[in-house]
Design an enzyme around this catalytic site. Structure first.
Site, short mmCIF file in Angstrom:
data_model
loop_
_atom_site.label_atom_id
_atom_site.label_comp_id
_atom_site.label_asym_id
_atom_site.label_seq_id
_atom_site.Cartn_x
_atom_site.Cartn_y
_atom_site.Cartn_z
N SER A 70 49.43 -98.01 26.89
CA SER A 70 50.69 -98.61 27.32
C SER A 70 51.55 -99.16 26.18
O SER A 70 52.66 -99.63 26.43
CB SER A 70 50.42 -99.73 28.33
OG SER A 70 50.12 -99.18 29.60
N LYS A 73 55.10 -98.01 26.03
CA LYS A 73 56.22 -98.65 26.72
C LYS A 73 57.14 -99.40 25.76
O LYS A 73 58.27 -99.75 26.13
CB LYS A 73 55.70 -99.59 27.80
CG LYS A 73 54.94 -98.87 28.92
CD LYS A 73 54.51 -99.85 30.00
CE LYS A 73 53.83 -99.14 31.16
NZ LYS A 73 52.40 -98.89 30.93
N SER A 130 53.37 -104.38 32.83
CA SER A 130 52.96 -103.07 32.32
C SER A 130 52.99 -102.01 33.42
O SER A 130 52.13 -101.13 33.48
CB SER A 130 51.56 -103.13 31.70
OG SER A 130 51.35 -102.04 30.83
#
Length: 391
Positions: A70, A73, A130
């Site tokens: 993640s 991101k 997230s």
């Protein structure tokens, strides 16, 4: 021993005493401070970088291509921030959540298919919670399709100099062709903080409520260390536990990237250790303001014979704590530049060293343009240059 011999013996002892005393009183040669090695961390890769100077203070396997999970991101957020700054997207824009976004696996903000959600709430759902569903919804809103958005991600990675990075999706689900490095992630994070401070603050939000569901930010250091104000966690089975952090203490900001630890606790502890190491043993000071004249470069065959040169943005140096007075600065200015010269053209370099080690080096650039001179000026300078080169 007679009186004369005694006097000579006494004088010799006095002379030796004075010599020894003088030796003790001589100033000791200053030794460079001892900086211990960085902590040995249980991670596949890590990097610690000063935000202002860009100097890397610690690294291991920083150029090894790894799964970012993640941490991907951060790039998705960076592109949204760019689109917001250009006016292509507005925070109040309403985004329809597609079935693809709703079905995306992994962490989510629990956006329902067909729901209308603002760009601002989707960004906070992606940054704080997230949310993979939020990432896909934002990607589709900006580019129409996530695969097109991935192209935008790779274009921005190339523009930023992230030479070992390639993205296949907006949220970080595993793919053989989806990878990055600790160094590239630090480059991206530094650009995001520098270019979009008005949005970066969202990375310090500890919890976010959407659809009556409260989720907390997984970055433990936001609770443990009040100087930490971001950035992003990541985890997949292949990537392990990853974390990018940034902290601001007494005006100095550091960025740490840790990839591939075995637990949430390990990634938090590893980042904390890096930050503490950097702040304890190093400091950063301004050396020169950007776009201010530092010297003049000789310009041949131009309307002007000289042009002011300087650095194009503020120059900072990171060095061992307490050693600012021992920094040395040297400049090299091009003496053979030919017109025309554009503003921003490289015409030399400036180097800051400490104990014979370069701590920062930057180009000296032209601070204004110089057009080509007339035929008489060009002819005269042609002759003068020929004579100069002949010695």
């Amino acid at each position: 021993m007679n009186v004369k011999a005694l006097l000579i013996h006494a004088r010799w002892h006095v002379f030796l005493s004075l010599v020894l005393l003088a030796g003790w009183c001589l100033p000791l040669r200053a030794e460079p401070p001892l900086i211990p090695a960085p902590p040995d961390l249980p991670a596949k890769a890590y990097l610690l970088q000063d935000f202002l100077s860009g100097r890397v203070l610690a690294e291991r396997n920083a150029d090894e291509r790894l799964e970012p999970a993640s941490l991907t991101k951060v790039m998705t957020a960076y592109i949204l921030f760019r689109e917001l700054s250009k006016g292509h997207v507005k925070l109040e824009d309403m985004v329809t959540v597609s079935e693809k976004a709703w079905r995306t696996e992994g962490s989510r903000m629990f956006a329902q298919v067909g729901a209308q959600i603002s760009v601002e709430n989707l960004l906070k759902g992606m940054i704080v919670q997230s949310g993979n569903d939020a990432s896909v919804a934002l990607a589709e809103h900006v580019a129409g399709d996530e695969s097109v958005f991935a192209q935008m991600m790779n274009q921005n990675a190339e523009r930023l100099g992230m030479t070992n990075t390639h993205f296949k999706n907006s949220m970080g689900l595993p793919d053989p062709d989806h990878y990055t490095t600790a160094r590239d992630l630090a480059t991206l994070t530094r650009a995001m903080i520098k270019e979009f401070p008005q949005y970066y603050g969202w990375h310090a939000i500890k919890e976010f409520v959407f659809n009556d569901i409260k989720q907390v930010n997984r970055n433990r250091l936001l609770w443990r260390d009040p100087t930490v104000d971001g950035v992003k966690t990541g985890h997949t089975e292949g990537a392990g536990y990853c974390l990018i952090t940034s902290a601001l203490r007494d005006g100095d900001r550091l960025i740490s990237v840790v990839l591939g630890t075995k637990s949430d606790t390990e990634r938090a502890n590893a980042n904390q250790a890096l930050l503490n190491y950097g702040f304890r043993f190093f400091e950063t000071k301004p050396i020169q303001k950007g776009n201010e004249e530092l010297a003049k470069a000789r310009i041949w065959k131009g309307e002007q014979t000289e042009v002011p040169v300087g650095v194009d943005e503020d120059l900072y140096a990171t060095f061992p704590r307490g050693q600012f007075q021992n920094l040395k600065t040297a400049m090299e200015v091009d003496a053979n530049a030919l017109a025309p010269v554009k503003k921003g053209d490289k015409l030399g370099s400036i180097q800051v060293t400490f104990s014979n080690e370069t701590v920062v080096q930057r180009d000296l650039v032209a601070l204004q343009e110089v057009a080509e001179g007339g035929i008489f000026r060009r002819a005269l300078d042609h002759i003068l240059l020929w004579l100069k080169r002949r010695g």
